[in-house]
Scaffold this active site. Structure first.
Site, short mmCIF file in Angstrom:
data_model
loop_
_atom_site.label_atom_id
_atom_site.label_comp_id
_atom_site.label_asym_id
_atom_site.label_seq_id
_atom_site.Cartn_x
_atom_site.Cartn_y
_atom_site.Cartn_z
N GLY A 180 0.82 -1.20 0.00
CA GLY A 180 0.00 0.00 0.00
C GLY A 180 0.85 1.25 0.00
O GLY A 180 1.98 1.27 0.51
N SER A 181 0.33 2.32 -0.58
CA SER A 181 1.02 3.60 -0.52
C SER A 181 0.89 4.18 0.89
O SER A 181 0.13 3.70 1.72
CB SER A 181 0.43 4.57 -1.55
OG SER A 181 0.63 4.08 -2.86
N GLY A 182 1.65 5.24 1.14
CA GLY A 182 1.64 5.86 2.47
C GLY A 182 2.88 5.56 3.29
O GLY A 182 3.01 6.05 4.41
N HIS A 183 3.79 4.73 2.71
CA HIS A 183 5.02 4.35 3.43
C HIS A 183 6.26 5.01 2.84
O HIS A 183 7.38 4.58 3.11
CB HIS A 183 5.19 2.83 3.39
CG HIS A 183 4.03 2.06 3.88
ND1 HIS A 183 3.49 2.26 5.14
CD2 HIS A 183 3.26 1.10 3.29
CE1 HIS A 183 2.46 1.44 5.31
NE2 HIS A 183 2.30 0.74 4.19
N ASP B 114 -1.16 -8.59 1.04
CA ASP B 114 0.06 -8.56 0.25
C ASP B 114 0.50 -9.98 -0.12
O ASP B 114 0.83 -10.26 -1.28
CB ASP B 114 1.19 -7.87 1.02
CG ASP B 114 1.03 -6.36 1.07
OD1 ASP B 114 0.00 -5.85 0.61
OD2 ASP B 114 1.95 -5.68 1.58
N HIS C 260 0.42 0.66 9.23
CA HIS C 260 -0.83 1.02 8.55
C HIS C 260 -1.75 1.79 9.48
O HIS C 260 -2.97 1.76 9.31
CB HIS C 260 -1.55 -0.24 8.05
CG HIS C 260 -0.76 -1.01 7.04
ND1 HIS C 260 -0.01 -2.11 7.38
CD2 HIS C 260 -0.59 -0.81 5.71
CE1 HIS C 260 0.58 -2.58 6.29
NE2 HIS C 260 0.25 -1.81 5.26
#
Length: 331
Positions: free
Chosen positions: A53-56, A109, A218
């Site tokens: 996921g994006s955001g990392h 994932d 997350h």
């Protein structure tokens, strides 16, 4: 909610386009896909593909380049990329020597990367995988069966990537990745939660004098909610849980990562790192290399994680090898 964005639904698309505009010599985007690949392509070596996921950020696209990843797949914020996206990344990265998938241990994932691997094998692409589960905070969580994969993943990218760059076979690159996974442990904390753009509010609430120990990347809350204390005391708690694993002993050499969660000033990370060095020195654990900064973040979360990797001569060789990516340069 205050966010420096345009439309919530476009954040990942605009971010990826912004990255390719900033680093065209490193990465290019596959048309119509949330996938970044090496600008110069991959030929004659094992390819490494990671993502989530994006955001990392800077994970994972920031680590595409020489000595690390060949492709990175970006799902929506904190959401696993689809099997089709991962499949396209595998095809684009494949240089004829096989592809290793580096997967953080989150249920979505693992499932989606495994499905993509099966799709690629149907196209006669040789694919193997490793799963990173370095977080000592929890044994299972809402997101996982088993431990979560967090900042220790960056060491897997770096060392397996160096082995691939040196011409290692798929089996050899996987063996290095698994050796890193066996010897890396992490734990994190937060003084303030992150805010997912689509949610518009913090992922958990903390009073002004409270912190969370053992958070996930997350936005998951921790395993303990405590009163705010000094960074030395907080670091002691994180290190105690990591050292309780029993794999870091007097005389060992380790690489240390003090990783910011996205909203923490470098000043504070360096103060934490100072104490980590002091504690390990008192225990007779030698520090071979130190990384301090934002490597695996959680949007705007304020906090940090500590990662230790026990190294031997083989791992030190790959840790020291050159790398050239948007977020990690080592000559």
């Amino acid at each position: 909610m205050k966010k420096l964005i345009n439309e919530i639904d476009n954040v990942v698309d605009e971010m990826l386009n912004g990255m390719t505009a900033a680093f065209p010599n490193y990465v290019k985007r596959l048309e119509g896909l949330e996938v970044l690949v090496r600008a110069g392509g991959t030929e004659g070596k094992v390819a490494l593909v990671s993502g989530g996921g994006s955001g990392h950020e800077p994970a994972h696209g920031g680590f595409v380049g020489k000595g690390m990843l060949d492709a990175a797949v970006a799902g929506a914020v904190f959401t696993s990329p689809t099997p089709d996206q991962v499949y396209e990344a595998i095809k684009a990265a494949d240089g004829g020597k096989g592809v290793l998938l580096i997967i953080k241990n989150y249920t979505g994932d693992v499932m989606n990367f495994e499905m993509a691997a099966d799709m690629a094998r149907d196209e006669d692409i040789e694919v193997d995988q490793v799963v990173v589960a370095d977080d000592v905070a929890v044994e299972n969580s809402t997101w996982t069966t088993g431990r979560r994969g967090i900042a220790g993943t960056i060491f897997v990218h770096k060392l397996a990537g160096a082995c691939a760059e040196a011409g290692g076979s798929l089996a050899e690159v996987k063996a290095v990745a698994e050796k890193v996974i066996a010897n890396v442990r992490s734990m994190g904390m937060a003084v303030d939660a992150c805010t997912v753009p689509a949610a518009g509010k913090p992922s958990f609430d903390l009073e002004e004098d409270e912190i969370e120990i053992g958070i996930g990347i997350h936005g998951e809350p921790g395993v303990n909610r405590e009163k705010m204390s000094t960074v030395n005391e907080i670091s002691d708690k994180l290190l105690a849980k990591i050292l309780a694993e029993g794999i870091y002993n007097e005389g060992d050499e380790v690489a240390v990562m003090v990783n910011g969660m996205g909203g923490t000033p470098l000043m504070e990370l360096f103060i934490a790192n100072k104490h980590v060095h002091e504690v390990l020195g008192e225990k007779g654990i030698k520090i071979y290399k130190t990384l301090v900064g934002n490597y695996m973040t959680s949007l705007d979360m304020e906090g940090f994680s500590i990662t230790l990797l026990k190294v031997d001569d083989e791992l030190k060789k790959y840790l020291d090898a050159p790398a050239d990516t948007p977020a990690f340069v080592q000559v």
